[in-house]
Design an enzyme around this catalytic site. Structure first.
Site: not given
Ligand code: XBP
Ligand code: MG
Length: 261
Positions: A10, A12
């Protein structure tokens, strides 16, 4: 478990703490750039993170605001415009060095590469944001680290739906039990679990206290063996980082529990 063949990362919260000082700050700058008085503080953003996807998050927030456009089409257009601007600002913040890789991430990626494991990015974040971060942190040729990169644009349903994991597994040609997912959020764990992939959880800023079920192991981060449950393999109570042997150890333990538990 059968031999470990792939790590599925993953982005973020797991590879880097991108949310509080990255995406959140960028959303707020985008609001200001468009003359909107909206501001997402830490606590509000933490609640909004239950909604996966930046555009979806904007639409969810607008639904509760009296000063947001009333017509759905206007809201969609505003969310799309704000999201593009937010991603540009996020790229600038990342280029300026605001977001580092979390401790232990690069070491585990290197170890996996040296042992010939396949690695994949499995995120439902936009591709531009993955590109911004990994280009700065892994270098211009960041793509060579990964055999598959699945981002938000490639799925019909974002996490917690398992679609992104399904695409990655099919592309790599590995069985779910030959892979380990690294995640930080309940939604990410649910996505991996629904795809039958064992998950190791590194707690992140916004999900530090979240109830997370079904992980093979949970700990504060890959940089140290301290604070992990279950404990890493023998010799893991010192300051060394979590390594591939620990991931395999946790997966074997999970097998024993499912056979005898
Ligand atoms: C990440 C997200 C993303 C980021 C922002 O979740 O929810 O929406 O916050 O990125 P995960 P975008 O770690 O589960 O992948 O603006 O590109 O959506
Ligand atoms: Mg995440």
């Amino acid at each position: 478990m059968t031999a470990l063949k792939a790590l599925l990362w993953d982005v973020d919260g797991t590879i880097a703490e991108t949310e509080r000082d990255g995406h959140r700050v960028a959303f707020n700058e985008a609001f200001a750039a468009f003359g909107l008085g909206w501001r997402w503080d830490d606590a509000h953003y933490g609640r909004l993170l239950r909604i996966t996807g930046g555009r979806e998050r904007l639409l969810h927030d607008m639904a509760g605001r009296s000063d947001a456009p009333v017509l759905a089409a206007e809201r969609d257009a505003l969310a799309a415009t704000l999201h593009v601007r937010k991603n540009d600002i996020y790229a600038r913040l990342v280029r300026d060095g605001a977001i580092a890789l979390r401790p232990g991430v690069l070491e585990l990626m290197r170890q996996a590469r040296d042992r010939g494991l396949r690695q994949g990015i499995v995120t439902t974040t936009s591709a531009v944001n993955v590109e911004s971060l990994l280009q700065v942190r892994l270098g211009a040729d960041w793509r060579v680290w990964f055999d598959v990169v699945v981002c938000g644009e490639q799925v019909r349903r974002k996490k917690p739906d398992p679609e992104a994991y399904g695409i990655a597994l099919a592309s790599l040609g590995v069985d779910p039990l030959e892979a380990v997912a690294l995640e930080d959020s309940p939604g990410g764990v649910a996505a991996a679990r629904a795809a039958h992939v064992p998950v190791v959880v590194t707690r992140s800023t916004y999900f530090g206290d979240a109830i997370i079920e079904g992980a093979v192991a949970i700990g504060p981060g890959l940089g140290s063996c301290r604070g992990w449950r279950p404990t890493p393999r023998a010799g893991g109570d010192g300051e060394r980082a979590v390594d591939l042997h620990d991931l395999e150890h946790w997966c074997r333990q999970m097998d024993l529990v499912s056979q005898h538990g």
